[in-house]
Design a protein around this motif. Structure first.
Motif, PDB file in Angstrom:
ATOM      1  N   ASN A   4     -10.855  -3.529  -9.886  1.00 22.93           N
ATOM      2  CA  ASN A   4     -10.051  -4.581 -10.511  1.00 22.93           C
ATOM      3  C   ASN A   4      -8.925  -4.011 -11.373  1.00 22.93           C
ATOM      4  N   LEU A   5      -8.482  -2.804 -11.047  1.00 29.83           N
ATOM      5  CA  LEU A   5      -7.429  -2.162 -11.833  1.00 29.83           C
ATOM      6  C   LEU A   5      -6.132  -2.968 -11.825  1.00 29.83           C
ATOM      7  N   ALA A   6      -5.914  -3.805 -10.813  1.00 30.30           N
ATOM      8  CA  ALA A   6      -4.679  -4.584 -10.718  1.00 30.30           C
ATOM      9  C   ALA A   6      -4.530  -5.566 -11.875  1.00 30.30           C
ATOM     10  N   PHE A   7      -5.611  -5.937 -12.528  1.00 35.33           N
ATOM     11  CA  PHE A   7      -5.493  -6.819 -13.688  1.00 35.33           C
ATOM     12  C   PHE A   7      -4.757  -6.132 -14.834  1.00 35.33           C
ATOM     13  N   LEU A   8      -4.883  -4.802 -14.926  1.00 31.95           N
ATOM     14  CA  LEU A   8      -4.181  -4.050 -15.965  1.00 31.95           C
ATOM     15  C   LEU A   8      -2.825  -3.557 -15.486  1.00 31.95           C
ATOM     16  N   PHE A   9      -2.796  -3.056 -14.256  1.00 33.94           N
ATOM     17  CA  PHE A   9      -1.569  -2.486 -13.704  1.00 33.94           C
ATOM     18  C   PHE A   9      -1.313  -3.107 -12.324  1.00 33.94           C
ATOM     19  N   PRO A  10      -0.547  -4.194 -12.263  1.00 41.04           N
ATOM     20  CA  PRO A  10      -0.280  -4.837 -10.958  1.00 41.04           C
ATOM     21  C   PRO A  10       0.403  -3.901  -9.965  1.00 41.04           C
ATOM     22  N   GLU A  11       1.178  -2.944 -10.503  1.00 42.71           N
ATOM     23  CA  GLU A  11       1.861  -1.980  -9.638  1.00 42.71           C
ATOM     24  C   GLU A  11       1.633  -0.576 -10.168  1.00 42.71           C
ATOM     25  N   LEU A  12       1.475   0.364  -9.261  1.00 39.51           N
ATOM     26  CA  LEU A  12       1.361   1.772  -9.616  1.00 39.51           C
ATOM     27  C   LEU A  12       2.704   2.426  -9.348  1.00 39.51           C
ATOM     28  N   VAL A  13       3.294   3.015 -10.379  1.00 40.98           N
ATOM     29  CA  VAL A  13       4.644   3.553 -10.292  1.00 40.98           C
ATOM     30  C   VAL A  13       4.604   5.060 -10.518  1.00 40.98           C
ATOM     31  N   LEU A  14       5.288   5.783  -9.655  1.00 40.82           N
ATOM     32  CA  LEU A  14       5.431   7.224  -9.786  1.00 40.82           C
ATOM     33  C   LEU A  14       6.925   7.533  -9.848  1.00 40.82           C
ATOM     34  N   LYS A  15       7.386   8.011 -11.034  1.00 40.50           N
ATOM     35  CA  LYS A  15       8.811   8.242 -11.231  1.00 40.50           C
ATOM     36  C   LYS A  15       9.063   9.685 -11.636  1.00 40.50           C
ATOM     37  N   VAL A  16      10.246  10.174 -11.285  1.00 42.20           N
ATOM     38  CA  VAL A  16      10.706  11.473 -11.754  1.00 42.20           C
ATOM     39  C   VAL A  16      11.179  11.301 -13.199  1.00 42.20           C
ATOM     40  N   PRO A  17      10.678  12.133 -14.124  1.00 46.41           N
ATOM     41  CA  PRO A  17      11.048  11.958 -15.532  1.00 46.41           C
ATOM     42  C   PRO A  17      12.568  11.963 -15.742  1.00 46.41           C
ATOM     43  N   LYS A  47       6.727   2.982  -5.898  1.00 46.21           N
ATOM     44  CA  LYS A  47       5.690   2.140  -6.469  1.00 46.21           C
ATOM     45  C   LYS A  47       4.878   1.502  -5.354  1.00 46.21           C
ATOM     46  N   TRP A  48       3.644   1.197  -5.698  1.00 46.22           N
ATOM     47  CA  TRP A  48       2.716   0.609  -4.743  1.00 46.22           C
ATOM     48  C   TRP A  48       2.048  -0.607  -5.368  1.00 46.22           C
ATOM     49  N   ASP A  49       1.670  -1.524  -4.538  1.00 42.41           N
ATOM     50  CA  ASP A  49       0.867  -2.657  -4.983  1.00 42.41           C
ATOM     51  C   ASP A  49      -0.552  -2.152  -5.248  1.00 42.41           C
ATOM     52  N   THR A  50      -1.048  -2.349  -6.467  1.00 45.32           N
ATOM     53  CA  THR A  50      -2.363  -1.810  -6.843  1.00 45.32           C
ATOM     54  C   THR A  50      -3.473  -2.362  -5.959  1.00 45.32           C
ATOM     55  N   ASN A  51      -3.372  -3.629  -5.582  1.00 45.06           N
ATOM     56  CA  ASN A  51      -4.412  -4.219  -4.731  1.00 45.06           C
ATOM     57  C   ASN A  51      -4.457  -3.577  -3.347  1.00 45.06           C
ATOM     58  N   GLN A  52      -3.313  -3.068  -2.894  1.00 46.21           N
ATOM     59  CA  GLN A  52      -3.278  -2.394  -1.606  1.00 46.21           C
ATOM     60  C   GLN A  52      -3.834  -0.979  -1.703  1.00 46.21           C
ATOM     61  N   VAL A  53      -3.689  -0.354  -2.857  1.00 50.30           N
ATOM     62  CA  VAL A  53      -4.166   1.020  -3.043  1.00 50.30           C
ATOM     63  C   VAL A  53      -5.648   1.043  -3.392  1.00 50.30           C
ATOM     64  N   MET A  54      -6.058   0.196  -4.334  1.00 54.66           N
ATOM     65  CA  MET A  54      -7.441   0.194  -4.806  1.00 54.66           C
ATOM     66  C   MET A  54      -8.320  -0.658  -3.903  1.00 54.66           C
ATOM     67  N   THR A  55      -8.532  -0.173  -2.704  1.00 54.10           N
ATOM     68  CA  THR A  55      -9.468  -0.832  -1.789  1.00 54.10           C
ATOM     69  C   THR A  55     -10.901  -0.494  -2.200  1.00 54.10           C
ATOM     70  N   GLY A  56     -11.841  -1.088  -1.513  1.00 53.09           N
ATOM     71  CA  GLY A  56     -13.238  -0.778  -1.818  1.00 53.09           C
ATOM     72  C   GLY A  56     -13.552   0.687  -1.624  1.00 53.09           C
TER      73      GLY A  56
END
Length: 304
Positions: free
Chosen positions: A125-138, A145-154
């Motif tokens: 249920n990580l999507a409740f905290l972070f709806p999107e996972l973002v990876l950026k160059v500083p 970025k990815w949709d958290t629900n698509q990444v955090m499968t069972g």
């Protein structure tokens, strides 16, 4: 070593018969235990409410076999993740840097102090905290970025939850193995001018395997059964698929027996492989290192 015993003889050289002691208590306890075990086995096997034909039908069912494979995948990946992180956390725990040591101590405390089931549900249920996972160059706008629900499968949630939790236990196991290595080995490495990283990689960790491998095998065997918790996040493992089948046909006990048979088979195979690893990296292999067989070859090369 074989110990040879000579028969007891009298003055004339004739053997004296030895009276055999009968342990009636042992025989009685064994008989009672066998009777109880036989009765329990009969009550299960001959139970009219249990359809053994259905058990045989679903043992090699397509969804059951698929669940077995997913269970093995999750166990192997989570154990590999836990072992790699466990080694890193153990090294941090033993570091002289108080920040690294403190972070490692906190990691171990946190993941050992929270239930595995809670961790699995959290990652799922990580999507409740972070709806999107973002990876950026500083300091740039470049990133993905990815949709958290698509990444955090069972499956992903199970691998992360079990692997991160296992790393905390592995860290303590690795730390104990490292501290068990004779200090003379470390002093010799320092005398040859080895860096701490090279000393750990070449000298300490290979000898620590004797202590690390047995509990590592036990943790992997435990992991095979702990994956049954993955059914709460629908990870398509053995327990998940078995529960979905018995919810549809109401063959609850039959499907639980099928799952248990597969768990016992996987545990038996893992136990056999653990025994082979222990013989390969056991005390004999470590004795060669301490006796100079391996150290005599490694240390001069490392010094060079």
């Amino acid at each position: 070593m074989t110990v040879r015993t000579e028969p007891i003889t009298d003055a004339s050289g004739r053997p004296i018969p030895v009276a055999r002691t009968w342990h009636w208590g042992r025989w009685l306890a064994a008989a009672v235990a066998l009777a109880v075990a036989a009765r329990l086995a009969y009550l299960i096997v001959a139970n009219p409410n249990l359809d053994w034909g259905k058990v045989a039908e679903y043992v090699f069912h397509e969804r059951i076999l698929s669940g077995v494979w997913v269970t093995i995948e999750i166990s192997v990946l989570a154990t590999a993740l836990g072992l790699v992180l466990g080694v890193l956390v153990a090294i941090m725990r033993l570091a002289h840097n108080p920040v690294l040591s403190g972070l490692a101590t906190f990691y171990i405390w946190f993941f050992r102090g929270t239930p595995v089931l809670v961790q699995l549900i959290f990652w799922y249920n990580l999507a409740f905290l972070f709806p999107e996972l973002v990876l950026k160059v500083p300091f740039t706008m470049i990133g993905v970025k990815w949709d958290t629900n698509q990444v955090m499968t069972g499956f992903t949630s199970a691998m992360l939850g079990l692997g991160l939790n296992l790393a905390a236990y592995f860290a303590e196991t690795v730390r104990a193995g490292i501290q068990a290595v004779d200090k003379g080995q470390t002093e010799a490495a320092y005398a040859l001018g080895m860096t701490p990283a090279k000393r750990m990689r070449v000298i300490v960790l290979p000898q620590a395997l004797r202590i690390i491998i047995p509990p590592t095998g036990n943790e992997f065997i435990s992991m095979l059964k702990t994956t049954s918790l993955v059914y709460v996040v629908a990870g398509h493992d053995l327990m998940t698929n078995a529960s979905q089948i018995y919810k549809a046909n109401n063959l609850i006990m039959e499907l639980l027996i099928v799952a248990s048979l597969w768990y016992m088979l996987m545990t038996a195979v893992a136990t056999f492989l653990q025994g082979r690893l222990e013989r390969r990296f056991g005390s004999e292999a470590v004795r060669l290192v301490r006796g100079g067989g391996l150290a005599a070859r490694i240390l001069p090369k490392a010094a060079a």
